[in-house]
Design a protein around this motif. Structure first.
Motif, mmCIF file in Angstrom:
data_model
loop_
_atom_site.group_PDB
_atom_site.id
_atom_site.type_symbol
_atom_site.label_atom_id
_atom_site.label_comp_id
_atom_site.label_asym_id
_atom_site.label_seq_id
_atom_site.Cartn_x
_atom_site.Cartn_y
_atom_site.Cartn_z
ATOM 1 N N VAL A 163 1.809 9.466 -1.478
ATOM 2 C CA VAL A 163 2.403 8.832 -0.296
ATOM 3 C C VAL A 163 3.657 9.598 0.100
ATOM 4 O O VAL A 163 4.425 10.063 -0.752
ATOM 5 C CB VAL A 163 2.731 7.353 -0.598
ATOM 6 C CG1 VAL A 163 3.530 6.722 0.544
ATOM 7 C CG2 VAL A 163 1.450 6.565 -0.854
ATOM 8 N N ARG A 164 3.876 9.738 1.400
ATOM 9 C CA ARG A 164 5.039 10.457 1.901
ATOM 10 C C ARG A 164 6.015 9.505 2.591
ATOM 11 O O ARG A 164 5.641 8.392 2.988
ATOM 12 C CB ARG A 164 4.612 11.573 2.855
ATOM 13 C CG ARG A 164 3.790 12.664 2.174
ATOM 14 C CD ARG A 164 3.589 13.847 3.078
ATOM 15 N NE ARG A 164 4.874 14.452 3.446
ATOM 16 C CZ ARG A 164 4.992 15.441 4.324
ATOM 17 N NH1 ARG A 164 3.915 15.921 4.942
ATOM 18 N NH2 ARG A 164 6.182 15.945 4.602
ATOM 19 N N TYR A 219 0.807 -1.214 0.000
ATOM 20 C CA TYR A 219 0.000 0.000 0.000
ATOM 21 C C TYR A 219 0.843 1.268 0.000
ATOM 22 O O TYR A 219 0.599 2.180 -0.787
ATOM 23 C CB TYR A 219 -0.930 0.006 1.220
ATOM 24 C CG TYR A 219 -2.125 -0.898 1.094
ATOM 25 C CD1 TYR A 219 -3.175 -0.583 0.236
ATOM 26 C CD2 TYR A 219 -2.214 -2.076 1.832
ATOM 27 C CE1 TYR A 219 -4.284 -1.413 0.115
ATOM 28 C CE2 TYR A 219 -3.314 -2.909 1.724
ATOM 29 C CZ TYR A 219 -4.349 -2.573 0.862
ATOM 30 O OH TYR A 219 -5.434 -3.396 0.743
ATOM 31 N N VAL A 220 1.818 1.342 0.900
ATOM 32 C CA VAL A 220 2.575 2.590 1.014
ATOM 33 C C VAL A 220 4.086 2.405 0.974
ATOM 34 O O VAL A 220 4.804 3.288 0.487
ATOM 35 C CB VAL A 220 2.195 3.354 2.320
ATOM 36 C CG1 VAL A 220 0.790 3.904 2.227
ATOM 37 C CG2 VAL A 220 2.370 2.471 3.563
ATOM 38 N N TYR A 221 4.612 1.310 1.473
ATOM 39 C CA TYR A 221 6.066 1.157 1.593
ATOM 40 C C TYR A 221 6.715 1.200 0.206
ATOM 41 O O TYR A 221 6.329 0.472 -0.717
ATOM 42 C CB TYR A 221 6.436 -0.140 2.295
ATOM 43 C CG TYR A 221 7.906 -0.172 2.672
ATOM 44 C CD1 TYR A 221 8.336 0.369 3.878
ATOM 45 C CD2 TYR A 221 8.863 -0.687 1.810
ATOM 46 C CE1 TYR A 221 9.686 0.391 4.221
ATOM 47 C CE2 TYR A 221 10.210 -0.677 2.143
ATOM 48 C CZ TYR A 221 10.615 -0.142 3.348
ATOM 49 O OH TYR A 221 11.950 -0.117 3.682
ATOM 50 N N GLY A 222 7.721 2.068 0.060
ATOM 51 C CA GLY A 222 8.425 2.192 -1.209
ATOM 52 C C GLY A 222 7.682 2.972 -2.273
ATOM 53 O O GLY A 222 8.121 3.014 -3.421
ATOM 54 N N ARG A 223 6.581 3.632 -1.898
ATOM 55 C CA ARG A 223 5.755 4.309 -2.892
ATOM 56 C C ARG A 223 5.728 5.826 -2.701
ATOM 57 O O ARG A 223 4.739 6.491 -2.995
ATOM 58 C CB ARG A 223 4.332 3.739 -2.854
ATOM 59 C CG ARG A 223 4.265 2.233 -3.105
ATOM 60 C CD ARG A 223 2.850 1.740 -3.355
ATOM 61 N NE ARG A 223 2.321 2.277 -4.591
ATOM 62 C CZ ARG A 223 1.346 3.173 -4.658
ATOM 63 N NH1 ARG A 223 0.787 3.653 -3.551
ATOM 64 N NH2 ARG A 223 0.918 3.621 -5.823
ATOM 65 N N CYS A 229 -1.904 7.250 -3.344
ATOM 66 C CA CYS A 229 -2.428 6.234 -2.433
ATOM 67 C C CYS A 229 -3.436 5.368 -3.160
ATOM 68 O O CYS A 229 -4.252 5.864 -3.952
ATOM 69 C CB CYS A 229 -3.075 6.937 -1.229
ATOM 70 S SG CYS A 229 -4.014 5.839 -0.145
ATOM 71 N N LEU A 230 -3.399 4.084 -2.910
ATOM 72 C CA LEU A 230 -4.311 3.166 -3.581
ATOM 73 C C LEU A 230 -5.754 3.341 -3.114
ATOM 74 O O LEU A 230 -6.668 2.846 -3.768
ATOM 75 C CB LEU A 230 -3.858 1.721 -3.331
ATOM 76 C CG LEU A 230 -2.470 1.354 -3.863
ATOM 77 C CD1 LEU A 230 -2.147 -0.098 -3.529
ATOM 78 C CD2 LEU A 230 -2.374 1.599 -5.354
#
Length: 263
Positions: A241-242, A225-229, A234-235
Motif C-alpha cells: 500500500v502506498r 483495507y488501506v488507510y494507515g497501512r 494489500c489485503l
C-alpha cells in the motif's frame, strides 16, 4: 480530522450528558463569547450535522462547534479528573448537576441564534447519518463536476456531509479506482454504489467508537483495507500500500488493485 461517525458519537455522548438538564456551569473561552452566561438554561438537544455539532439551548440559542483536526469534547462526572489536555486548551465548559462537558482545542466555537443555524450548516450536502439523507441528491452533487478528482469530490462537504480522509481512501479502494480519477471517468453505476457504500459504512461504524471497520470478511483482524497501512501488503492482491500527503491531505491506495492516475 474526525469523520462523520466520530462526530455522531460525540453528539450522542453530549446529548446523553446534557439534554433535558439545566446548566449550572457555563464558560466559553473565546473572546467574542467570553461574557455569555448560559447558566439556568436547559439544554434541549445536541445534534450532529456532517462534521458540525449543534448544542441547542433553551431561549433560542445554539452553541456551534467543529472539531476540525484535533478538537474534542470530553464528558466527565462531577469531581472526576479532566484528562483531555492542559487547561489552556479548554475552549468551553458546560456543566449540570450530573455531568460536565469540556471542549478542548475547538477551532470553531460560536453562540448563534437557533434560527440562524442554516448560516453555518446550510451549505452542507445530504448528511450521511442524518434524517435528511438523500442518496440521489448526494450522487447528483458528487458527479456535478466530471473533471474533479474523486477524492476531492468525496471530501467536499457540500456534496455529502461526513466523509474524511479515512473513508475517502477506503471508498476509492472499494471502488477499485484511485482517488485522483476524475469523477466523470467512473463507470455508470459506480457513483450510486459509492454513495450507498459510504452511507452503509458510516451507519455501521457509528456505534463502534473504538474500532472503525471497513473490511468485510468474517473474523478480519485488520479493520481497514488501506488507510494507515503504508508499505504493508494489500489485503486483496498483496501489493504494498502506498501513501501520499500532497496538498495537505493524507491518501492511501493500492497501486495493484486501484486503476487511475496517481501523484
Amino acid at each position: 480530522m474526525p469523520e462523520g461517525d466520530t462526530v455522531w458519537q460525540t453528539a450522542r455522548r453530549l446529548h446523553t450528558a446534557l439534554a433535558g438538564r439545566v446548566l449550572t456551569r457555563s464558560d466559553l473561552r473565546v473572546p467574542r463569547f467570553a461574557t455569555a452566561d448560559l447558566t439556568g438554561r436547559p439544554v434541549l438537544d445536541v445534534t450532529p450535522r456532517g462534521k458540525h455539532l449543534l448544542t441547542r439551548i433553551d431561549g433560542g440559542l445554539t452553541l456551534h462547534s467543529h472539531l476540525r483536526m484535533d478538537g474534542s469534547w470530553q464528558v466527565y462526572a462531577p469531581g472526576e479528573h479532566w484528562r483531555g489536555g492542559p487547561s489552556h486548551q479548554i475552549r468551553a465548559i458546560l456543566g449540570n448537576a450530573e455531568a460536565v462537558a469540556v471542549g478542548y482545542r475547538l477551532p470553531v466555537l460560536a453562540l448563534i441564534r437557533t434560527a440562524d443555524e442554516s448560516d453555518v450548516v446550510g451549505h452542507l450536502g445530504p448528511d450521511l447519518l442524518g434524517p435528511d439523507w438523500d442518496p440521489q441528491e448526494a450522487e447528483r452533487r458528487l458527479t456535478a463536476d466530471p473533471a474533479r478528482p474523486l477524492g476531492e469530490a468525496l471530501l467536499d462537504q457540500r456534496n455529502l456531509a461526513g466523509i474524511g480522509n479515512v473513508y475517502k481512501s477506503e471508498l476509492a479502494f472499494l471502488a477499485t479506482v484511485t482517488p485522483w480519477l476524475p469523477v466523470g471517468e467512473l463507470g455508470p453505476e459506480v457513483p450510486a454504489r459509492l454513495v450507498a457504500t459510504a452511507q452503509r459504512l458510516l451507519e455501521a461504524n457509528k456505534d463502534r467508537p473504538d474500532r472503525r471497520t471497513t473490511t468485510t470478511r468474517a473474523g478480519r483482524r485488520i479493520p481497514l483495507y488501506v488507510y494507515g497501512r503504508e508499505g504493508r501488503p494489500c489485503l486483496r492482491c498483496g501489493t504494498p500500500v502506498r501513501k501520499d500527503e500532497s496538498g495537505g491531505r493524507i491518501t492511501y491506495w493500492c497501486p495493484g488493485c486501484q486503476q487511475g492516475p496517481t501523484p
